[in-house]
Design a protein around this motif. Structure first.
Motif, PDB file in Angstrom:
ATOM      1  N   ARG A  84      -0.319   4.173  -3.932  1.00 52.09           N
ATOM      2  CA  ARG A  84      -0.288   2.794  -4.763  1.00 52.09           C
ATOM      3  C   ARG A  84      -1.708   2.020  -4.341  1.00 52.09           C
ATOM      4  NH1 ARG A  84       2.857   2.252  -0.040  1.00 52.09           N
ATOM      5  NH2 ARG A  84       2.424   0.173   1.115  1.00 52.09           N
ATOM      6  N   LYS A 110      -0.236  -2.817  -7.035  1.00 51.70           N
ATOM      7  CA  LYS A 110      -0.431  -1.499  -8.751  1.00 51.70           C
ATOM      8  C   LYS A 110       0.037  -0.448  -8.078  1.00 51.70           C
ATOM      9  CE  LYS A 110      -5.115  -1.788  -8.917  1.00 51.70           C
ATOM     10  NZ  LYS A 110      -6.650  -2.248  -9.386  1.00 51.70           N
ATOM     11  N   SER A 111       0.284   0.341  -8.975  1.00 47.04           N
ATOM     12  CA  SER A 111       1.011   1.760  -9.498  1.00 47.04           C
ATOM     13  C   SER A 111      -0.322   2.566 -10.127  1.00 47.04           C
ATOM     14  CB  SER A 111       1.581   1.764 -10.270  1.00 47.04           C
ATOM     15  OG  SER A 111       2.763   1.552  -9.225  1.00 47.04           O
ATOM     16  N   PRO A 112      -0.910   3.929  -8.907  1.00 46.82           N
ATOM     17  CA  PRO A 112      -2.566   4.208  -9.452  1.00 46.82           C
ATOM     18  C   PRO A 112      -1.584   5.029 -10.888  1.00 46.82           C
ATOM     19  CG  PRO A 112      -1.351   5.701  -7.641  1.00 46.82           C
ATOM     20  CD  PRO A 112      -0.707   4.594  -7.608  1.00 46.82           C
TER      21      PRO A 112
END
Lengths: 112, 278
Positions: A84, A110-112
């Motif tokens: 993340r 923000k999740s990759p």
């Protein structure tokens, strides 16, 4: 003024200004934070970084990967972690004397 | 008797041949993983690769895998992750199944939870997960990985966080990731600061209280009883008995519990010390 006294006084001023830096770089810069946009944003970012050093405990990961200005007084710091990216949003105020204060207004991911 | 089943996240096999008055049935979950090299572009010895495999994320220096480094990394990954999760839980059998009789006495075995990783050739297919792996240049100390993209340092123990007393919390990333591959979520999912419907990768989901931060599904390396859930779910599926959401069905223990005779079952005794048997 005798030369030795003058030299000692200069050294004292240098030590004091150094201590002011240690006590809090953003606050210590005072008038300089009013001078121009570069100095003002630099003061705000320094205050934000000082807050992150004090409050952000997940010290692993890849460190700060971005600092983005959202508006004149709002910045978001991205910190890379496994799985993340943490997003810390700050709102800053600069008073008439150039003193900067910052407040964290959001924590997101923000999740990759 | 050996009873096998393919589950969405792993293969499960229950072996009751091991049962006797002292030994339990063994439930083995097997994770079939395929590892795939990520190498520098155009066959170069060195190159770069973006964190998380995302073009907008920072670049890290990578080097080409050699046969030796690749085999060593895979072996280390499989051995250490399997050792971490293997044989750590026992499930209390609260159903009249798999019972054996010896010298006229009936015994109800419990379930010992075992774990294996099968490092399966990519060409064979049939994996539960395929994982890409970058080999970091020696100047790099970190890479942004996730459950399907690892780096060569993910098997090392590194500081993930700090507890309320300022003490470092260490974790080996690969054991946490294998927890995800088994179906486990982050430690604080379900608490007010990490709702299940929100982003369960948010930093709060890795634990706010020290006890949660130290969980392997937080920032640390400690196992919790809740981490037996993949084996409990497998037992529900294999036996057709119970419900994994009912705490007393296939209840997990982190200590060996010995098979029980009917009188011990009736009092719900948990035999953590070797009993005297005829």
């Amino acid at each position: 003024m005798p030369r030795t006294i003058s030299r000692n006084l200069s050294m004292l001023i240098l030590v004091l200004s150094g201590m002011a830096g240690l006590l809090g770089p953003a606050h210590a810069t005072g008038k300089r934070c009013q001078m121009n946009a570069i100095e003002r944003s630099k003061c705000i970012i320094e205050a934000i970084l000082a807050d992150i050093s004090r409050t952000y405990k997940q010290v692993g990961g890849g460190g700060i990967s971005a600092i983005k200005q959202n508006s004149t007084t709002s910045f978001t710091v991205s910190i890379s972690q496994e799985e993340r990216i943490d997003l810390l949003t700050y709102e800053a105020t600069v008073d008439g004397k150039g003193k900067v204060s910052v407040k964290k207004t959001g924590e997101g991911t923000k999740s990759p | 008797m050996k009873l096998g089943m393919s589950l969405p996240q792993s293969d499960a096999e229950l072996n009751t041949d091991t049962c006797d008055p002292y030994n339990n049935a063994e439930l083995t979950l097997t994770l079939k993983l395929g590892f795939r090299q990520i190498n520098p572009a155009a066959g170069a010895a060195e190159g770069t690769y973006h964190d998380y495999g995302r073009a907008t994320a920072p670049n890290r220096k990578i080097v080409k895998w050699t046969v030796g480094s690749w085999n060593l990394w895979r072996k280390n990954f499989v051995d250490t992750a399997a050792r971490f999760w293997n044989g750590k839980f026992w499930l209390s059998n609260n159903f009249p199944v798999y019972e054996i009789e010896k010298n006229g006495i009936k015994y109800r075995p419990n379930i010992w939870c075992l774990f294996k990783i099968e490092d399966r050739d990519i060409a064979l297919g049939g994996h539960h997960h395929v994982i890409d792996v970058v080999r970091l240049h020696k100047s790099e100390t970190w890479f942004g990985s996730h459950s399907k993209l690892y780096d060569s340092l993910d098997t090392n123990s590194v500081q993930k966080g700090t507890d309320s007393k300022g003490k470092a919390i260490m974790q080996r990333a690969h054991v946490h990731e294998v927890g995800h591959l088994l179906g486990l979520g982050h430690v604080d999912i379900g608490k007010a600061h990490c709702p299940p419907g929100g982003d369960t990768n948010a930093s709060n989901c890795y634990g706010v209280a020290d006890v949660d931060k130290y969980s392997v599904m937080g920032q640390g390396m400690q196992l919790r009883l809740s981490h037996a859930m993949p084996w409990r779910k497998a037992m529900v599926a294999l036996s057709g008995k119970g419900n994994a959401l009912t705490a007393t069905d296939w209840e997990a223990k982190t200590q060996r519990i010995y098979p029980r005779i009917p009188a011990e079952v009736a009092t719900n005794a948990m035999l953590t010390h070797r009993p005297l048997r005829k």
